[in-house]
Design a protein around this motif. Sequence first.
Motif, PDB file in Angstrom:
ATOM      1  N   UNK A 153      -2.617 -10.195   4.497  1.00  0.00           N
ATOM      2  CA  UNK A 153      -1.813  -8.976   4.502  1.00  0.00           C
ATOM      3  C   UNK A 153      -0.556  -9.303   5.289  1.00  0.00           C
ATOM      4  N   UNK A 154       0.539  -8.701   4.901  1.00  0.00           N
ATOM      5  CA  UNK A 154       1.811  -9.031   5.538  1.00  0.00           C
ATOM      6  C   UNK A 154       1.746  -8.762   7.037  1.00  0.00           C
ATOM      7  N   UNK A 155       2.305  -9.703   7.800  1.00  0.00           N
ATOM      8  CA  UNK A 155       2.326  -9.547   9.259  1.00  0.00           C
ATOM      9  C   UNK A 155       3.196  -8.356   9.669  1.00  0.00           C
ATOM     10  N   UNK A 156       4.081  -7.926   8.765  1.00  0.00           N
ATOM     11  CA  UNK A 156       5.007  -6.841   9.115  1.00  0.00           C
ATOM     12  C   UNK A 156       4.414  -5.456   8.894  1.00  0.00           C
ATOM     13  N   UNK A 157       3.158  -5.401   8.385  1.00  0.00           N
ATOM     14  CA  UNK A 157       2.544  -4.087   8.170  1.00  0.00           C
ATOM     15  C   UNK A 157       1.699  -3.718   9.381  1.00  0.00           C
ATOM     16  N   UNK A 158       2.019  -2.603   9.967  1.00  0.00           N
ATOM     17  CA  UNK A 158       1.220  -2.096  11.080  1.00  0.00           C
ATOM     18  C   UNK A 158       0.111  -1.238  10.462  1.00  0.00           C
ATOM     19  N   UNK A 159      -1.157  -1.623  10.646  1.00  0.00           N
ATOM     20  CA  UNK A 159      -2.261  -0.913   9.985  1.00  0.00           C
ATOM     21  C   UNK A 159      -3.007  -0.002  10.970  1.00  0.00           C
ATOM     22  N   UNK A 160      -3.180   1.261  10.573  1.00  0.00           N
ATOM     23  CA  UNK A 160      -3.864   2.231  11.428  1.00  0.00           C
ATOM     24  C   UNK A 160      -4.994   2.900  10.631  1.00  0.00           C
ATOM     25  N   UNK A 161      -6.116   3.129  11.318  1.00  0.00           N
ATOM     26  CA  UNK A 161      -7.280   3.719  10.662  1.00  0.00           C
ATOM     27  C   UNK A 161      -7.664   5.033  11.358  1.00  0.00           C
ATOM     28  N   UNK A 162      -7.935   6.055  10.554  1.00  0.00           N
ATOM     29  CA  UNK A 162      -8.359   7.356  11.098  1.00  0.00           C
ATOM     30  C   UNK A 162      -9.735   7.683  10.530  1.00  0.00           C
ATOM     31  N   UNK A 163     -10.723   7.891  11.426  1.00  0.00           N
ATOM     32  CA  UNK A 163     -12.026   8.373  10.960  1.00  0.00           C
ATOM     33  C   UNK A 163     -11.946   9.891  10.914  1.00  0.00           C
ATOM     34  N   UNK A 164     -12.241  10.482   9.751  1.00  0.00           N
ATOM     35  CA  UNK A 164     -12.041  11.921   9.561  1.00  0.00           C
ATOM     36  C   UNK A 164     -13.060  12.457   8.553  1.00  0.00           C
ATOM     37  N   UNK A 165     -13.634  13.647   8.801  1.00  0.00           N
ATOM     38  CA  UNK A 165     -14.536  14.216   7.787  1.00  0.00           C
ATOM     39  C   UNK A 165     -13.778  14.434   6.473  1.00  0.00           C
ATOM     40  N   UNK A 166     -14.473  14.226   5.373  1.00  0.00           N
ATOM     41  CA  UNK A 166     -13.816  14.344   4.056  1.00  0.00           C
ATOM     42  C   UNK A 166     -13.080  15.672   3.916  1.00  0.00           C
ATOM     43  N   UNK A 167     -13.729  16.751   4.383  1.00  0.00           N
ATOM     44  CA  UNK A 167     -13.143  18.088   4.183  1.00  0.00           C
ATOM     45  C   UNK A 167     -11.847  18.283   4.983  1.00  0.00           C
ATOM     46  N   UNK A 168     -11.618  17.417   6.011  1.00  0.00           N
ATOM     47  CA  UNK A 168     -10.413  17.579   6.842  1.00  0.00           C
ATOM     48  C   UNK A 168      -9.277  16.618   6.484  1.00  0.00           C
ATOM     49  N   UNK A 169      -9.482  15.838   5.420  1.00  0.00           N
ATOM     50  CA  UNK A 169      -8.458  14.832   5.102  1.00  0.00           C
ATOM     51  C   UNK A 169      -7.094  15.474   4.808  1.00  0.00           C
ATOM     52  N   UNK A 170      -7.120  16.598   4.080  1.00  0.00           N
ATOM     53  CA  UNK A 170      -5.832  17.232   3.743  1.00  0.00           C
ATOM     54  C   UNK A 170      -5.139  17.721   5.013  1.00  0.00           C
ATOM     55  N   UNK A 171      -5.915  18.336   5.940  1.00  0.00           N
ATOM     56  CA  UNK A 171      -5.311  18.806   7.205  1.00  0.00           C
ATOM     57  C   UNK A 171      -4.725  17.632   7.989  1.00  0.00           C
ATOM     58  N   UNK A 172      -5.458  16.510   8.006  1.00  0.00           N
ATOM     59  CA  UNK A 172      -4.968  15.341   8.741  1.00  0.00           C
ATOM     60  C   UNK A 172      -3.661  14.826   8.107  1.00  0.00           C
ATOM     61  N   UNK A 173      -3.652  14.815   6.789  1.00  0.00           N
ATOM     62  CA  UNK A 173      -2.465  14.355   6.068  1.00  0.00           C
ATOM     63  C   UNK A 173      -1.249  15.219   6.439  1.00  0.00           C
ATOM     64  N   UNK A 174      -1.438  16.539   6.420  1.00  0.00           N
ATOM     65  CA  UNK A 174      -0.336  17.452   6.773  1.00  0.00           C
ATOM     66  C   UNK A 174       0.081  17.256   8.235  1.00  0.00           C
ATOM     67  N   UNK A 175      -0.911  17.085   9.102  1.00  0.00           N
ATOM     68  CA  UNK A 175      -0.649  16.878  10.532  1.00  0.00           C
ATOM     69  C   UNK A 175       0.239  15.641  10.741  1.00  0.00           C
ATOM     70  N   UNK A 176      -0.115  14.542  10.054  1.00  0.00           N
ATOM     71  CA  UNK A 176       0.650  13.296  10.208  1.00  0.00           C
ATOM     72  C   UNK A 176       2.039  13.411   9.595  1.00  0.00           C
ATOM     73  N   UNK A 177       2.138  14.101   8.455  1.00  0.00           N
ATOM     74  CA  UNK A 177       3.456  14.255   7.816  1.00  0.00           C
ATOM     75  C   UNK A 177       4.394  15.079   8.701  1.00  0.00           C
TER      76      UNK A 177
END
Length: 412
Positions: A216-240
């Motif tokens: 994977x490119x060294x220039x990509x900063x990779x981040x992982x979020x553990x989140x319940x399936x039902x909250x994925x949309x809320x997390x997406x909006x929160x991050x945006x």
Amino acid sequence: MSFKDLKLNKPILRAVAEAGYENPTLVQEKTIPLVLAKKDIVVSAQTGTGKTAAFALPILQLLFDKQDASKRGKKIRALVVSPTRELALQIEENFKTYSTYTNLRSTVIFGGTSIEPQIDVLKKGIDILIATPGRLLDLHKQDIVNLDYIETLVLDEADLMLDMGFIDDVKKIERLCPADKQTLLFSATIPFKVEQLANTILKLPERVEVSPNSSTSKNVNQVLYYVPKRNKIELCLHLLRNTIKGSILIFRRTKFGVDKLEQTLLKNGYKVETIHGDKAQNLRQESLKKFKNGYVNILIATDVAARGIDIDELDAVINFDLPNVPETYVHRIGRTARAGNSGTSYSFCSADEKPYVASIQKLINLQIDVDDTHPYPLDPKAKKETHRTPGKSKHKKGRKSEASKKKKKRWY
């Protein structure tokens, strides 16, 4: 090394220079001499490594002597088979750019769009054809496409072609071409199925491997979020709202998921476009154009639709659903941080996707950083979430003896 060292002729070098390329990439450096030497090759390289030019430039060079046939007298001498329409269009764009100062003519054919204009161009005579398998076989059946004069056959993104179920079509196309042709097989990864295909249709192929498949490119900063399936949309909006800015590509596993997320983001005032397999070709192109031109800054896509689309200056990739094939993760995040830029990938992992994370980390040989400071953390003990089918009772049906079932009189 410069392009001149690759023994390309002046008209092609001039077009390459005008397109802004000075030095060949590693895959071009290794591949172009082999293609010019008329060898069969298997090339393993990720998208974004410049592999389209690695076959387009030498093919134009090999056909250069035959360029002055009258339009009607032109025969299809090079065939590039591509799994998706987007990729086919992009390859055609490359051929058009590099053949500016030659009389070589190329065209692209694919399904999901009117067949008549494609037939008209083919009847006028072309040298190079780029095609998706279904439409190619369709036009061959109608005697519009003649593959008897093919000198070079290119199978691009072979692993995706096989994943999409095109293996029989590919073998059929290969058989329709002359036996003494040169075959070039390009694939991001070389799983067993691709290896098998290469062994059956290539003659003593040379192998070119550029960067291990897991890189994977060294220039990509990779981040992982553990989140319940039902909250994925809320997390997406929160991050945006708080974290992710710029041009963003969001991956979902299904077309339904793409549409659902699009509705939510539109309701929240974001400018969004989508691409997936059910969308008509002209609409897919329109969406891509709007995203590339900055009219919208969020594009939601499925993997098949997004494979091979070239977007420079992409700031972030969001893996809304994690892929079950670890190589797909590498492709996805490789969409950002191209050509020396940096970017970030954000991956959402629900309880049932934990095994995918394990296989991804094993492949890329890297522990992905986990961000647990967000408002929707997943309970570490959470196992797979159970989903009840709407309309179904959670209570067991009443028990009936076999005898009572047999006694029942039917009214019909």
